[in-house]
Design a protein around this motif. Structure first.
Motif, PDB file in Angstrom:
ATOM      1  N   LEU A 545      34.373  41.211  33.041  1.00  0.00           N
ATOM      2  CA  LEU A 545      34.593  41.648  33.974  1.00  0.00           C
ATOM      3  C   LEU A 545      34.832  42.670  34.620  1.00  0.00           C
ATOM      4  O   LEU A 545      36.298  42.247  34.694  1.00  0.00           O
ATOM      5  CB  LEU A 545      35.070  40.253  34.864  1.00  0.00           C
ATOM      6  N   ASN A 546      34.327  43.192  35.327  1.00  0.00           N
ATOM      7  CA  ASN A 546      34.724  44.606  36.210  1.00  0.00           C
ATOM      8  C   ASN A 546      34.712  44.223  37.859  1.00  0.00           C
ATOM      9  O   ASN A 546      33.294  43.803  38.332  1.00  0.00           O
ATOM     10  CB  ASN A 546      34.142  45.385  36.395  1.00  0.00           C
ATOM     11  N   VAL A 547      35.713  43.778  38.632  1.00  0.00           N
ATOM     12  CA  VAL A 547      35.463  43.454  40.025  1.00  0.00           C
ATOM     13  C   VAL A 547      36.058  44.393  40.533  1.00  0.00           C
ATOM     14  O   VAL A 547      37.229  44.381  41.403  1.00  0.00           O
ATOM     15  CB  VAL A 547      36.596  42.056  39.924  1.00  0.00           C
ATOM     16  N   HIS A 558      30.049  42.084  40.609  1.00  0.00           N
ATOM     17  CA  HIS A 558      30.140  41.392  40.337  1.00  0.00           C
ATOM     18  C   HIS A 558      32.112  41.432  40.759  1.00  0.00           C
ATOM     19  O   HIS A 558      33.019  40.526  40.776  1.00  0.00           O
ATOM     20  CB  HIS A 558      31.167  41.046  38.056  1.00  0.00           C
ATOM     21  N   ASP A 559      31.296  42.443  42.113  1.00  0.00           N
ATOM     22  CA  ASP A 559      33.294  42.673  42.571  1.00  0.00           C
ATOM     23  C   ASP A 559      33.144  41.380  43.564  1.00  0.00           C
ATOM     24  O   ASP A 559      34.100  41.392  44.292  1.00  0.00           O
ATOM     25  CB  ASP A 559      33.150  44.329  43.253  1.00  0.00           C
ATOM     26  N   ALA A 564      31.670  37.310  40.259  1.00  0.00           N
ATOM     27  CA  ALA A 564      32.588  37.317  39.073  1.00  0.00           C
ATOM     28  C   ALA A 564      32.874  35.553  38.389  1.00  0.00           C
ATOM     29  O   ALA A 564      33.054  36.126  36.899  1.00  0.00           O
ATOM     30  CB  ALA A 564      34.026  37.659  39.822  1.00  0.00           C
ATOM     31  N   TYR A 567      29.689  35.293  36.260  1.00  0.00           N
ATOM     32  CA  TYR A 567      29.925  35.574  34.935  1.00  0.00           C
ATOM     33  C   TYR A 567      30.539  35.325  34.019  1.00  0.00           C
ATOM     34  O   TYR A 567      30.448  34.882  33.079  1.00  0.00           O
ATOM     35  CB  TYR A 567      29.921  37.289  35.452  1.00  0.00           C
ATOM     36  N   VAL A 581      39.616  41.303  32.976  1.00  0.00           N
ATOM     37  CA  VAL A 581      39.450  41.133  34.591  1.00  0.00           C
ATOM     38  C   VAL A 581      39.798  42.668  34.567  1.00  0.00           C
ATOM     39  O   VAL A 581      41.096  43.144  34.979  1.00  0.00           O
ATOM     40  CB  VAL A 581      39.651  40.186  35.077  1.00  0.00           C
ATOM     41  N   ARG A 601      42.035  43.066  44.334  1.00  0.00           N
ATOM     42  CA  ARG A 601      40.768  42.641  43.990  1.00  0.00           C
ATOM     43  C   ARG A 601      40.735  41.941  42.089  1.00  0.00           C
ATOM     44  O   ARG A 601      40.326  40.894  42.050  1.00  0.00           O
ATOM     45  CB  ARG A 601      40.222  43.494  42.753  1.00  0.00           C
ATOM     46  N   ALA A 605      40.459  36.826  41.479  1.00  0.00           N
ATOM     47  CA  ALA A 605      39.600  36.507  40.380  1.00  0.00           C
ATOM     48  C   ALA A 605      40.124  35.439  39.498  1.00  0.00           C
ATOM     49  O   ALA A 605      39.704  34.118  38.717  1.00  0.00           O
ATOM     50  CB  ALA A 605      38.865  37.719  39.850  1.00  0.00           C
TER      51      ALA A 605
END
Length: 882
Positions: A545-547, A558-559, A564, A567, A581, A601, A605
């Motif tokens: 999970l790249n925020v 997914h930012d 997010a 996902y 994350v 960020r 999440a």
């Protein structure tokens, strides 16, 4: 008196001057009837014909015969030979000594010898060529002096066993500790002027049997120790003889490639073994007795191995709490009656992996969690025992049946190389209540102790058994029993508020409870293979999970928080075991992100995934199956979350938000740690140390697993691995570079005061980071070799044990650019060029191939972007290879 050499001993009675001349008959062969039988033990006492050689040396001045050249002035050796033959076949003999006695007596009446008998000295050797089993020959040497009346006086007797071949564990090399090799023993027994009379006969058959068994059962490191041991055993066997002495020679034919053998020879009497009158004194080590009372502290550090186990309550938490108490001895001892003349310290400097094991002895109880640690301390042995028993009480151990359930159990296994026993009188070796016995008397039969010790000190030599820890483990390993799986625990987070126990010991931070833990095989090429496990191991899928707005693979997809959460929820529903994350892209050329921005960020999440209201609201638009909705929400609430960061401030913020793991692509050394710091760049080295100490402090306080990846700064640079080409060009060199460079960092992280627990570490070889396409492929297809039981760091003597041995693997090849390069390479299938340029999200099938390979290589975790699709790949790959 200086020990005589072997040849000197045979000639101690040789006369001086011209009487030093010798007339000799060598190896006269006879068939003699012997009641002692042949190589095998006879069923009856009937005599058996045996080949025997007799050699006679007569000390006689030959000067007259030399001047006159007349035999009448010398000894007629033809007549002497005939007399010996007549004597040898005249009747059956009870032993070689009986035969020797008869031959010497017969020679006294030989006419040709009569003129020379007064003072004549002889040396008679009677050798049985077919000796009892395993020996080449046995012989009796008689040194005698004749009198003028034909009588003779015994001056010395020597009895020999020649080339007794025995299998033995002997040597310091690893291979020598794993299998027996032949050693060759030669033994001489000196019985002064006693040895031919019936009361002094040597029972060669029983002696050879004893020696063979003693050598075969031994496991010494050195020939010196084995030779001394055999001398003591022989003297014990001969204790009824009058003042015996022995000469022992033991050779190792396999020791030196360019020499026939290495060999040690010694000459010993009973006086060389103090307390010889006690049969056990020669073989039982002296035991140091210490008072039960608490002793004073020592200024010098002692190295101690301590085993820990628990099977009641939250076992992982109990062990972590016990270790933290162990590291703060002052707070415990100051509440006791222990007098202290120095500030006590106990530093945990190394830990083992953590294992789950079936209960031993009392089987009707829960499985145990076991591990071990190495500590450095200035506490005396009994003081340390007092401390660990106090810790058991604090953590919650209550009296139970022996070997029964316990919240935590701490056993002192080794204390330096000392041998300690505080018991008085004879006691059950398993009854150690309130007593200290070091080494622990049952260590050699407990895999759940030896396996953790083998993680840290495989070469340590047991002070009594004289065997290495690794060899002791190998000796008891049974592949038919359920395997001891390793354990990697994930804690609940954030840390709990202070409790009464933390208030009582203020220097100890709150210890988190355990959220979950994963099992994985404790496979090792030395002890077992994956196929021997009772059940297949599981490959855990990590969802990525790249925020971030600039991730290389999914951009800003997914930012936003709703995306997010969707996902993460879908990934868990599809089967993901952990969510990773990240708030700072590691792609080449990525924009700098401040600590504050990175926290802003990842924190929301992670916190949202731990908030049931947010999850329910955002996930309801995605999860349509009402029957499983609540189950999925509960799984997301409890799924382990890792934070992908190299900053301790971000890691701590994420853990406080609910994360349970740290994933660091720079392995606690920061992005600027390549090239490695040197003395010429002290500022850079200071930055690395500050980064590592910060990450270690956070990881230890929160008791979280850490994923440590191999990298060299910028992911697209620093691909030269030529210093490791001794392992092979290109790919193999890259593989070796990963082991050496990441291994060096891992050692710094887990060892020494303040180090992480070994069981929390997962290693990532860093596929796609500072590696060529061939290097990436080699690391992927040989990923198991990253953590294999091999030597690294060079060839020959400079090589050392792989520091990554046994660690669980994470493989992250999903959508990586090297896959895109392979897909873009010119490749023809018939008349069609199959090459194509791809974007990261178009590399799903290529990722599937890489994931399948990672499963085959035994990866514990595969890091992917497309969870649902990769779950299918993992299931099929596990069916194929696990």
């Amino acid at each position: 008196m200086e020990d005589p050499s072997y040849s000197q001993k045979l000639h101690l009675n040789r006369p001086a001057g011209r009487k030093n001349d010798i007339i000799r008959i060598n190896d006269l062969i006879l068939l003699v009837s012997l009641h002692t039988g042949a190589q095998w033990q006879a069923e009856t006492d009937e005599p058996v014909e045996q080949p025997v050689t007799i050699s006679l040396s007569v000390y006689h001045d030959i000067s007259s015969a030399a001047l006159t050249d007349k035999l009448s002035h010398s000894i007629n050796y033809v007549e002497v030979t005939k007399r010996i033959r007549e004597a040898g076949i005249s009747r059956p003999f009870q032993s070689l000594q009986d035969l020797a006695n008869h031959v010497i007596t017969s020679l006294a009446t030989l006419p040709s010898l009569s003129p020379h008998l007064d003072g004549m000295q002889i040396h008679l050797v009677v050798r049985q060529l077919k000796a009892p089993l395993h020996a080449k020959s046995i012989s009796s040497n008689s040194f005698a002096k004749f009198m003028v009346d034909g009588s003779w006086v015994a001056e010395k007797f020597v009895h020999d066993i020649e080339d007794l071949v025995c299998p033995a564990i002997i040597g310091v090399n690893v291979d020598e500790r794993l299998q027996k090799q032949d050693v060759v023993l030669n033994l001489s027994i000196y019985t002064a002027n006693h040895g031919i009379g019936y009361d002094n006969w040597i029972d060669f058959r029983s002696l050879i049997s004893m020696l063979y068994e003693a050598v075969s059962a031994s496991d010494f490191l050195t020939l010196e120790a084995l030779t001394s041991y055999i001398a003591s055993e022989t003297l014990t066997f001969l204790s009824s003889r009058q003042s015996p002495a022995v000469s022992v020679r033991i050779a190792k034919p396999s020791a030196l490639p360019l020499a026939r053998s290495s060999e040690v020879e010694i000459y010993r009497t009973a006086a060389d073994y103090p307390g010889f009158e006690d049969e056990a004194a020669c073989t039982t080590p002296k035991v140091e007795k210490i008072a039960v009372a608490v002793e004073r502290h020592e200024n010098d550090a002692h190295t101690v191995a301590i085993a820990l186990g628990s099977n009641l309550g939250d076992s992982v938490r109990n062990i972590e709490y016990a270790l933290r108490l162990l590291e703060t001895p002052l707070e415990i001892l100051r509440h006791s009656d222990v007098s202290m003349d120095a500030e006590p310290y106990v530093n945990v400097v190394d830990t083992s992996f953590m294992y789950e094991s079936a209960p031993m002895y009392v089987t009707d109880q829960p499985s145990f969690i076991n591990c071990a640690c190495m500590v450095e301390t200035n506490l005396a042995p009994v003081t340390l025992l007092f401390l660990v028993k106090e810790i058991e009480s604090i953590v919650g151990r209550v009296p139970s049946i022996r070997n029964g359930p316990r919240a935590v159990d701490l056993d002192i296994i080794f204390y330096d190389d000392d041998i300690i026993d505080t018991r008085s009188g004879l006691k059950d070796s398993k009854d150690l209540q309130g007593e200290l016995v070091v080494p622990h008397p049952l260590v050699q039969e407990r895999e759940f102790v030896l396996r953790p010790l083998n993680d840290m000190i495989p070469e340590y030599i047991h002070p009594i058994l004289k065997r290495r820890v690794g060899d002791l483990l190998h000796a008891i390993y049974d592949p038919t029993l359920p395997p001891m799986n390793k354990v990697i625990p994930f804690p609940c987070s954030p840390l709990p508020p202070p409790t009464s126990e933390s208030t009582a010991y203020p220097s100890i931070s709150s210890v988190p409870k355990t959220l979950t833990f994963w099992n994985y095989p404790s496979t090792s090429s030395a002890f077992q293979s994956p196929s021997q496990d009772a059940s297949p191991s599981k490959t855990h899928v990590m969802a990525t999970l790249n925020v971030t707005p600039d991730s290389f693979s999914d951009g800003a997809k997914h930012d936003a928080l709703p995306a997010a959460i969707r996902y993460a929820t879908n990934s868990v529903a599809a089967g993901a075991s952990i969510i990773d994350v990240g708030g700072y892209s590691t792609r080449p050329g990525a924009a700098f992100v401040s600590v504050e921005d990175e926290i802003s960020r990842v924190h929301p999440a992670i916190k949202s995934m731990r908030d049931v209201d947010i999850l329910t609201n955002l996930a309801s638009h995605t999860l349509s199956a009402a029957s499983s909705f609540e189950q999925v929400i509960e799984k997301v609430m409890n799924v382990p979350i890792s934070v992908d960061t190299f900053r301790w401030e971000v890691a701590e913020a994420a853990l406080n938000a609910g994360a349970n793991c740290i994933n660091d692509v720079y392995a606690f050394t920061g992005p600027d740690s390549w090239p490695l710091s040197s003395a010429s760049d002290p500022g850079k080295g200071h930055a690395e140390i500050e980064c590592m100490e910060g990450m270690k402090r956070v990881a230890r306080a929160y008791a979280v697993p850490v994923i440590l990846m191999h990298s060299r700064g910028d992911a697209g640079r620093n691909k030269d691995y030529s210093p490791y080409e001794y392992a092979g060009h290109d790919g193999p060199a890259t593989l070796e570079g990963v082991r050496v460079e990441l291994g060096r960092k891992v050692e710094k992280i887990i060892k020494g005061k303040g180090g992480l627990r070994r069981w929390f570490v997962v290693v990532d070889p860093g596929i796609g980071f500072s590696k060529s396409v061939n290097g990436n492929l080699e690391v992927l297809k040989r990923a198991a070799d990253i953590v294999a039981d091999v030597k690294v760091g060079g060839l020959g003597d400079i090589a050392y044990l792989n520091p990554l041995k046994g660690y669980p693997l994470l493989i992250g090849a999903s959508r990586k650019s090297f896959l895109g390069i392979i897909l873009a390479q010119k490749s023809r299938r018939g008349d069609i060029d199959s090459s194509r340029e791809t974007q990261p999200h178009e590399r799903g099938w290529a990722t599937a191939a890489a994931v399948s390979c990672a499963v085959q290589q035994g990866a514990l975790i595969v890091r992917v972007h497309d969870v649902r699709e990769m779950m299918d790949v993992v299931k099929v790959a596990e069916a194929l290879w696990r």
